[in-house]
Design a protein around this motif. Structure first.
Motif, PDB file in Angstrom:
ATOM      1  N   HIS A  63      53.676-144.096  28.337  1.00  0.00           N
ATOM      2  CA  HIS A  63      52.834-143.274  27.458  1.00  0.00           C
ATOM      3  C   HIS A  63      51.672-144.121  26.910  1.00  0.00           C
ATOM      4  O   HIS A  63      50.505-143.723  26.983  1.00  0.00           O
ATOM      5  CB  HIS A  63      53.700-142.733  26.309  1.00  0.00           C
ATOM      6  CG  HIS A  63      52.982-141.870  25.313  1.00  0.00           C
ATOM      7  ND1 HIS A  63      53.246-140.541  25.162  1.00  0.00           N
ATOM      8  CD2 HIS A  63      52.007-142.159  24.411  1.00  0.00           C
ATOM      9  CE1 HIS A  63      52.476-140.038  24.213  1.00  0.00           C
ATOM     10  NE2 HIS A  63      51.714-141.009  23.740  1.00  0.00           N
TER      11      HIS A  63
ATOM     12  N   PHE B  17      45.849-136.480  30.159  1.00  0.00           N
ATOM     13  CA  PHE B  17      46.849-137.457  29.720  1.00  0.00           C
ATOM     14  C   PHE B  17      48.245-137.054  30.216  1.00  0.00           C
ATOM     15  O   PHE B  17      48.985-137.858  30.772  1.00  0.00           O
ATOM     16  CB  PHE B  17      46.839-137.579  28.192  1.00  0.00           C
ATOM     17  CG  PHE B  17      47.915-138.476  27.647  1.00  0.00           C
ATOM     18  CD1 PHE B  17      47.729-139.848  27.589  1.00  0.00           C
ATOM     19  CD2 PHE B  17      49.126-137.944  27.223  1.00  0.00           C
ATOM     20  CE1 PHE B  17      48.729-140.684  27.111  1.00  0.00           C
ATOM     21  CE2 PHE B  17      50.131-138.767  26.746  1.00  0.00           C
ATOM     22  CZ  PHE B  17      49.933-140.147  26.681  1.00  0.00           C
TER      23      PHE B  17
ATOM     24  N   HIS C 123      45.717-136.895  23.671  1.00  0.00           N
ATOM     25  CA  HIS C 123      46.862-136.214  24.288  1.00  0.00           C
ATOM     26  C   HIS C 123      46.392-134.906  24.943  1.00  0.00           C
ATOM     27  O   HIS C 123      46.905-133.845  24.633  1.00  0.00           O
ATOM     28  CB  HIS C 123      47.919-135.891  23.232  1.00  0.00           C
ATOM     29  CG  HIS C 123      48.579-137.123  22.685  1.00  0.00           C
ATOM     30  ND1 HIS C 123      48.801-137.311  21.350  1.00  0.00           N
ATOM     31  CD2 HIS C 123      49.066-138.216  23.295  1.00  0.00           C
ATOM     32  CE1 HIS C 123      49.395-138.480  21.159  1.00  0.00           C
ATOM     33  NE2 HIS C 123      49.565-139.054  22.328  1.00  0.00           N
TER      34      HIS C 123
ATOM     35  N   HIS D 161      47.398-144.223  27.689  1.00  0.00           N
ATOM     36  CA  HIS D 161      46.323-144.145  26.703  1.00  0.00           C
ATOM     37  C   HIS D 161      45.164-145.081  27.045  1.00  0.00           C
ATOM     38  O   HIS D 161      44.051-144.895  26.560  1.00  0.00           O
ATOM     39  CB  HIS D 161      46.844-144.456  25.297  1.00  0.00           C
ATOM     40  CG  HIS D 161      47.431-143.252  24.613  1.00  0.00           C
ATOM     41  ND1 HIS D 161      46.816-142.025  24.625  1.00  0.00           N
ATOM     42  CD2 HIS D 161      48.576-143.100  23.891  1.00  0.00           C
ATOM     43  CE1 HIS D 161      47.564-141.165  23.944  1.00  0.00           C
ATOM     44  NE2 HIS D 161      48.635-141.787  23.501  1.00  0.00           N
TER      45      HIS D 161
HETATM   46 ZN   LIG Z   1      50.142-141.006  22.373  1.00  0.00          ZN
END
Ligand SMILES: [Zn+2]
Length: 241
Positions: free
Chosen positions: A202, A216, A212, A206
């Motif tokens: 995760h 993503f 988000h 980024h």
């Molecule tokens: Zn995040």
């Protein structure tokens, strides 16, 4: 001597403390005790009415406090259980350490022995056990992380500048997109490896997509298909305070 005034709340009788206040006050403390205070001269029957109106709220607070206490007490207390990557380790306290510095944590299979000084009071012993167990868990995470980062950075072909482990109360990880530094919540070491891996991926994602958004989530699903399952586990048990 006069009997102390009490009201019935959540199946127990709770003493009423009279104070120089304007209205009845009811609280559920972190140790699951209930406190009621009321103005001088205010009728006891009305305090009971107030407590009855608040009974749902009190039950909810008690349940919440109990969950937090169970999670915290179960861990490092003698007879408790610590989870390492989702595997429970049974905790025993052994009071055989001659000095504070000699205190240690020793793992043998599914047992975790905490060697503590013998001259500690019970509450001091639990506090020391907590300190030792948390330090031990952090060490375990520090040993696991280099391999996890190496594997996942290769898989995603995304590279960060470095990582660090911190205790965080509200998030599992964070990423500074300018310095490319990733921070991992120390408590992740207690969850199944998928949870730790999904947080690492995760944060790596980024570095390609800061927000988000749909892009993503496409990246995350592609690089770590089990992330939704892992997220469900993490969401169900937020970080301890
Ligand atoms: Zn995040």
């Amino acid at each position: 001597m006069r009997e102390p005034e009490t009201v019935r709340i959540a199946g127990t009788s709770v003493p009423v403390t009279r104070k120089r206040i304007r209205r009845v006050n009811l609280k559920v403390r972190a140790d699951a005790t209930i406190a009621v205070s009321a103005p001088y001269g205010y009728p006891l029957a009305k305090i009971q009415d107030f407590a009855d109106e608040k009974s749902d709220w009190v039950e909810q607070r008690l349940a919440r406090v109990a969950t937090i206490r169970d999670r915290e007490a179960g861990h490092w207390a003698d007879g408790g259980s610590v989870s390492l990557l989702g595997t429970p380790l049974h905790v025993t306290h052994v009071t055989d350490a001659p000095t504070k510095r000699a205190q240690s944590v020793e793992r043998e299979g599914e047992k975790l022995r905490i060697h503590l000084r013998a001259d500690l009071e019970a509450d001091e012993r639990d506090a020391e056990a907590r300190r030792l167990v948390e330090a031990w868990l952090k060490q375990q995470l520090a040993q696991i992380l280099p391999d996890v980062f190496e594997r996942l950075q290769d898989r995603c072909a995304i590279h960060c500048s470095g990582w660090r482990i911190r205790r965080m109360k509200t998030r599992w990880g964070s990423c500074n997109t300018k310095t490319r530094m990733i921070t991992i919540n120390a408590q992740l070491v207690e969850y199944p490896i998928e949870c730790l891996e999904s947080v690492v991926v995760h944060e790596l994602c980024h570095l390609l997509e800061p927000s988000h958004n749909a892009r993503f989530h496409r990246l995350l699903d592609a690089y770590y298909p089990r992330n939704r399952e892992a997220r469900r586990i993490l969401n169900a048990t937020p970080p301890r305070r």
